[in-house]
Design a protein around this motif. Structure first.
Motif, PDB file in Angstrom:
ATOM      1  N   LYS A  46      49.825  53.485 -56.225  1.00 36.28           N
ATOM      2  CA  LYS A  46      49.624  53.017 -57.588  1.00 36.28           C
ATOM      3  C   LYS A  46      50.813  52.214 -58.090  1.00 36.28           C
ATOM      4  CE  LYS A  46      46.467  56.693 -59.015  1.00 36.28           C
ATOM      5  NZ  LYS A  46      46.240  57.805 -59.967  1.00 36.28           N
ATOM      6  N   LYS A  47      52.001  52.573 -57.687  1.00 35.42           N
ATOM      7  CA  LYS A  47      53.196  51.883 -58.151  1.00 35.42           C
ATOM      8  C   LYS A  47      53.202  50.432 -57.730  1.00 35.42           C
ATOM      9  CE  LYS A  47      58.233  52.093 -57.889  1.00 35.42           C
ATOM     10  NZ  LYS A  47      59.402  52.833 -57.348  1.00 35.42           N
ATOM     11  N   ASN A  48      52.634  50.150 -56.565  1.00 33.43           N
ATOM     12  CA  ASN A  48      52.698  48.797 -56.021  1.00 33.43           C
ATOM     13  C   ASN A  48      51.413  48.009 -56.199  1.00 33.43           C
ATOM     14  OD1 ASN A  48      55.316  49.088 -55.083  1.00 33.43           O
ATOM     15  ND2 ASN A  48      54.636  50.074 -53.198  1.00 33.43           N
ATOM     16  N   GLN A  49      50.403  48.580 -56.863  1.00 36.72           N
ATOM     17  CA  GLN A  49      49.129  47.882 -56.982  1.00 36.72           C
ATOM     18  C   GLN A  49      49.261  46.584 -57.765  1.00 36.72           C
ATOM     19  OE1 GLN A  49      46.253  50.648 -58.461  1.00 36.72           O
ATOM     20  NE2 GLN A  49      45.793  51.481 -56.444  1.00 36.72           N
ATOM     21  N   MET A  50      50.004  46.601 -58.869  1.00 38.98           N
ATOM     22  CA  MET A  50      50.147  45.387 -59.650  1.00 38.98           C
ATOM     23  C   MET A  50      50.902  44.329 -58.868  1.00 38.98           C
ATOM     24  SD  MET A  50      49.375  43.728 -62.317  1.00 38.98           S
ATOM     25  CE  MET A  50      48.741  45.012 -63.374  1.00 38.98           C
ATOM     26  N   ALA A  51      51.938  44.716 -58.154  1.00 42.91           N
ATOM     27  CA  ALA A  51      52.699  43.748 -57.372  1.00 42.91           C
ATOM     28  C   ALA A  51      51.849  43.117 -56.294  1.00 42.91           C
ATOM     29  CB  ALA A  51      53.922  44.416 -56.744  1.00 42.91           C
ATOM     30  N   SER A  52      50.860  43.857 -55.798  1.00 48.22           N
ATOM     31  CA  SER A  52      50.030  43.311 -54.724  1.00 48.22           C
ATOM     32  C   SER A  52      49.204  42.131 -55.183  1.00 48.22           C
ATOM     33  CB  SER A  52      49.113  44.408 -54.170  1.00 48.22           C
ATOM     34  OG  SER A  52      48.095  44.737 -55.092  1.00 48.22           O
ATOM     35  N   PHE A  53      48.959  42.014 -56.490  1.00 46.03           N
ATOM     36  CA  PHE A  53      48.221  40.872 -57.009  1.00 46.03           C
ATOM     37  C   PHE A  53      49.127  39.658 -57.198  1.00 46.03           C
ATOM     38  CE2 PHE A  53      43.916  42.145 -58.035  1.00 46.03           C
ATOM     39  CZ  PHE A  53      43.974  43.525 -57.902  1.00 46.03           C
ATOM     40  N   ILE A  54      50.432  39.862 -57.096  1.00 48.92           N
ATOM     41  CA  ILE A  54      51.376  38.780 -57.303  1.00 48.92           C
ATOM     42  C   ILE A  54      51.981  38.311 -55.982  1.00 48.92           C
ATOM     43  CG2 ILE A  54      53.528  38.146 -58.450  1.00 48.92           C
ATOM     44  CD1 ILE A  54      52.851  40.248 -60.592  1.00 48.92           C
TER      45      ILE A  54
ATOM     46  N   VAL B  66      47.265  35.681 -47.676  1.00 44.13           N
ATOM     47  CA  VAL B  66      46.263  36.677 -48.061  1.00 44.13           C
ATOM     48  C   VAL B  66      46.958  38.014 -48.304  1.00 44.13           C
ATOM     49  CG1 VAL B  66      44.172  37.905 -47.387  1.00 44.13           C
ATOM     50  CG2 VAL B  66      44.482  35.521 -46.711  1.00 44.13           C
ATOM     51  N   ASN B  67      46.660  38.617 -49.433  1.00 40.25           N
ATOM     52  CA  ASN B  67      47.250  39.901 -49.797  1.00 40.25           C
ATOM     53  C   ASN B  67      46.118  40.865 -50.143  1.00 40.25           C
ATOM     54  OD1 ASN B  67      49.118  41.852 -50.398  1.00 40.25           O
ATOM     55  ND2 ASN B  67      49.723  40.981 -52.357  1.00 40.25           N
ATOM     56  N   MET B  68      45.909  41.874 -49.327  1.00 44.34           N
ATOM     57  CA  MET B  68      44.825  42.827 -49.553  1.00 44.34           C
ATOM     58  C   MET B  68      45.136  43.709 -50.759  1.00 44.34           C
ATOM     59  SD  MET B  68      42.557  42.023 -47.466  1.00 44.34           S
ATOM     60  CE  MET B  68      41.500  43.360 -48.045  1.00 44.34           C
ATOM     61  N   ASN B  69      44.116  43.902 -51.610  1.00 45.54           N
ATOM     62  CA  ASN B  69      44.265  44.731 -52.797  1.00 45.54           C
ATOM     63  C   ASN B  69      43.414  46.000 -52.731  1.00 45.54           C
ATOM     64  OD1 ASN B  69      44.018  41.584 -54.293  1.00 45.54           O
ATOM     65  ND2 ASN B  69      45.961  42.678 -54.113  1.00 45.54           N
ATOM     66  N   VAL B  70      42.190  45.865 -52.248  1.00 48.31           N
ATOM     67  CA  VAL B  70      41.276  47.007 -52.127  1.00 48.31           C
ATOM     68  C   VAL B  70      40.601  46.918 -50.767  1.00 48.31           C
ATOM     69  CG1 VAL B  70      39.226  48.158 -53.046  1.00 48.31           C
ATOM     70  CG2 VAL B  70      40.876  47.117 -54.617  1.00 48.31           C
ATOM     71  N   THR B  71      40.502  48.039 -50.063  1.00 50.02           N
ATOM     72  CA  THR B  71      39.936  48.038 -48.718  1.00 50.02           C
ATOM     73  C   THR B  71      39.022  49.238 -48.530  1.00 50.02           C
ATOM     74  OG1 THR B  71      41.631  49.422 -47.694  1.00 50.02           O
ATOM     75  CG2 THR B  71      42.130  47.060 -47.937  1.00 50.02           C
ATOM     76  N   PRO B  72      38.153  49.198 -47.519  1.00 50.28           N
ATOM     77  CA  PRO B  72      37.284  50.348 -47.236  1.00 50.28           C
ATOM     78  C   PRO B  72      38.059  51.621 -46.928  1.00 50.28           C
ATOM     79  CG  PRO B  72      36.476  48.403 -46.120  1.00 50.28           C
ATOM     80  CD  PRO B  72      37.821  48.044 -46.662  1.00 50.28           C
ATOM     81  N   ASP B  73      39.264  51.498 -46.418  1.00 49.96           N
ATOM     82  CA  ASP B  73      40.065  52.679 -46.111  1.00 49.96           C
ATOM     83  C   ASP B  73      40.359  53.518 -47.345  1.00 49.96           C
ATOM     84  OD1 ASP B  73      40.074  51.926 -43.526  1.00 49.96           O
ATOM     85  OD2 ASP B  73      42.253  51.661 -43.346  1.00 49.96           O
ATOM     86  N   GLU B  74      40.227  52.900 -48.511  1.00 48.09           N
ATOM     87  CA  GLU B  74      40.486  53.619 -49.760  1.00 48.09           C
ATOM     88  C   GLU B  74      39.209  54.219 -50.341  1.00 48.09           C
ATOM     89  OE1 GLU B  74      43.960  51.349 -51.983  1.00 48.09           O
ATOM     90  OE2 GLU B  74      42.504  49.932 -51.170  1.00 48.09           O
ATOM     91  N   GLY B  75      38.125  54.140 -49.576  1.00 51.44           N
ATOM     92  CA  GLY B  75      36.882  54.775 -50.004  1.00 51.44           C
ATOM     93  C   GLY B  75      35.919  53.860 -50.725  1.00 51.44           C
ATOM     94  N   TYR B  76      36.207  52.544 -50.719  1.00 51.20           N
ATOM     95  CA  TYR B  76      35.321  51.586 -51.387  1.00 51.20           C
ATOM     96  C   TYR B  76      34.574  50.769 -50.344  1.00 51.20           C
ATOM     97  CZ  TYR B  76      38.326  52.626 -55.380  1.00 51.20           C
ATOM     98  OH  TYR B  76      39.027  53.271 -56.365  1.00 51.20           O
ATOM     99  N   ASN B  77      33.310  50.474 -50.626  1.00 49.24           N
ATOM    100  CA  ASN B  77      32.538  49.612 -49.725  1.00 49.24           C
ATOM    101  C   ASN B  77      32.747  48.161 -50.146  1.00 49.24           C
ATOM    102  OD1 ASN B  77      30.839  48.878 -47.649  1.00 49.24           O
ATOM    103  ND2 ASN B  77      28.961  49.204 -48.838  1.00 49.24           N
ATOM    104  N   ALA B  78      34.021  47.752 -50.181  1.00 48.17           N
ATOM    105  CA  ALA B  78      34.377  46.410 -50.654  1.00 48.17           C
ATOM    106  C   ALA B  78      35.725  46.013 -50.081  1.00 48.17           C
ATOM    107  CB  ALA B  78      34.428  46.373 -52.176  1.00 48.17           C
ATOM    108  N   ASN B  79      35.899  44.737 -49.965  1.00 51.39           N
ATOM    109  CA  ASN B  79      37.203  44.157 -49.683  1.00 51.39           C
ATOM    110  C   ASN B  79      37.575  43.252 -50.845  1.00 51.39           C
ATOM    111  OD1 ASN B  79      38.375  45.074 -47.327  1.00 51.39           O
ATOM    112  ND2 ASN B  79      37.189  43.702 -46.014  1.00 51.39           N
TER     113      ASN B  79
END
Length: 416
Positions: free
Chosen positions: A28-36, A53-66
């Motif tokens: 969570k601490k680095n989520q905002m930085a990942s968008f920058i 390319v900087n990944m923000n959300v992945t299936p490994d986190e439990g979401y059916n989305a990239n």
């Protein structure tokens, strides 16, 4: 030609599957930085130019989305490709292009959302002048597949630009980039139609009129911005002059010479701006002195240079001057010419063109324009050279002042 790519790890559904292992765990601490942060370089086989390319959300986190933040440097773009599940693009910075196969190109800007249908062949990337960053999202990752096709050629990319009409053409872009290689225009983002019209005119049509050397052209336009009191544009052209190899001494000599023609009250801010730019570019100040006169000989040397440029007219000016105004003629000789024009750092033909650029931009100085048109001719700058100057100044000083100067030219040096 077509390549069907199976997904590799987490990013395959977005851009052909580079496994960005270091971005799999995003706390969570680095989520905002990942968008920058730019992230990782995208694979060259599916992209033209520099793309990150900087990944923000992945299936490994439990979401059916990239979800990834993708940064395209200027003129970078994807190959033609499609997604079985479709794709969403959220533009968060800059200006870019999006095009579907068989459809016109679309300019995309900050705040735009691009909804890409399933299985539609398309490409997207940065514009000619600006970088572009978007968030790319694919849902139903478990059902998705990316198909990659051929690169978008330079010809197709430039054709898309010219058809769109909101970007300068390729030649204008090249000439503009010669002056400001890394500049990203804020005005282009807010007023793309104006930038396209102006740049196509000033950086293609006008530049193509003649073969004026880029250093001289840039220096003379820079001089005109002092006469126009256009400090923002002056800063642009000081940087441009340095970028194309104009020496700092030449720039300073133009600014110094502006003092007797424009007045120090109007020039002082330009001196400060010049010094700021020089400091930013690690140019040591003060520069070497280029004075060539002393208090004892400034009158004599200034008068001699006046006569070299203007001939016997100077004797007539002294002879015909009322006694109570004779000191002004003496000031012209000793101060304007003795203190300034005699300086080294610029040759006399260039100084005369610089002076003419000041006067044309000032407006209301037709009498002096006529005198300096003749002075230019006397030092070797012929009618065509002056026409070239006026043509190159036109986009920056406007038609009324240019036409007034042309009237003066036709009176002093009529066409043969």
């Amino acid at each position: 030609m077509k390549q069907i790519v199976a997904f590799w790890g987490l990013v395959t559904m977005l851009y052909g599957g580079v496994a960005f292992a270091q971005t799999k765990q995003i706390n969570k601490k680095n989520q905002m930085a990942s968008f920058i942060n730019k992230g990782n370089a995208a694979p060259k086989e599916w992209f033209t130019g520099t793309v990150w390319v900087n990944m923000n959300v992945t299936p490994d986190e439990g979401y059916n989305a990239n979800i990834a933040t993708v940064t395209f440097e200027r003129q970078a773009r994807t190959n033609w490709h499609s997604h079985r599940s479709g794709q969403l693009l959220f533009v968060i910075e800059g200006i870019g292009y999006y095009q579907e196969k068989g459809q016109p190109m679309r300019v995309i800007r900050e705040g735009d959302v691009v909804k890409i249908p399933k299985n539609v062949v398309h490409w997207h990337g940065a514009s000619h002048q600006n970088s572009m960053r978007h968030i790319a999202m694919i849902t139903d990752v478990d059902k998705d597949k990316t198909e990659w096709f051929e690169p978008v050629s330079d010809t197709d990319y430039n054709q898309a630009q010219s058809n769109n009409g909101t970007q300068p053409n390729a030649k204008a872009l090249a000439n503009h980039r010669q002056l400001w290689p890394d500049y990203i225009s804020k005005v282009q983002q807010t007023d793309p139609d104006l930038v396209a019209v102006f740049d196509n005119f000033a950086f293609d049509e006008v530049i193509s009129h003649d073969t004026t050397d880029v250093k001289r052209r840039t220096l003379l336009i820079m001089a005109s911005t002092i006469g126009s009191q256009a400090l923002t544009e002056y800063r642009m052209f000081v940087n441009a002059a340095l970028n194309v190899g104009v020496r700092p001494t030449e720039i300073k000599e133009v600014v110094y010479q502006a003092v007797p023609y424009v007045g120090v009250a109007k020039v002082i801010d330009f001196i400060a701006a010049t010094n700021d730019i020089f400091k930013e570019r690690n140019i040591a100040l003060p520069l070497e002195s280029h004075a060539t006169t002393t208090p004892e000989n400034r009158q004599e040397k200034g008068l001699a240079l006046q006569k070299q440029i203007f001939g016997s007219r100077i004797d007539d000016m002294y002879k015909n001057s009322p006694k109570d105004l004779l000191h002004i003629q003496q000031y012209l000789s000793a101060n304007c010419f003795g203190d300034y024009v005699t300086r080294s750092g610029l040759d006399i033909p260039t100084r005369e063109l610089v002076t003419l650029a000041f006067l044309v931009a000032l407006g209301g100085a037709e009498g002096q324009i006529k005198g300096h048109i003749q002075g230019n001719a006397n030092v070797g700058n012929d009618r065509q050279t002056i026409i070239n100057l006026l043509t190159q100044l036109l986009p920056y000083v406007g038609y009324p002042r240019t036409l007034n100067a042309i009237n003066c030219l036709n009176e002093v040096l009529p066409a043969k």
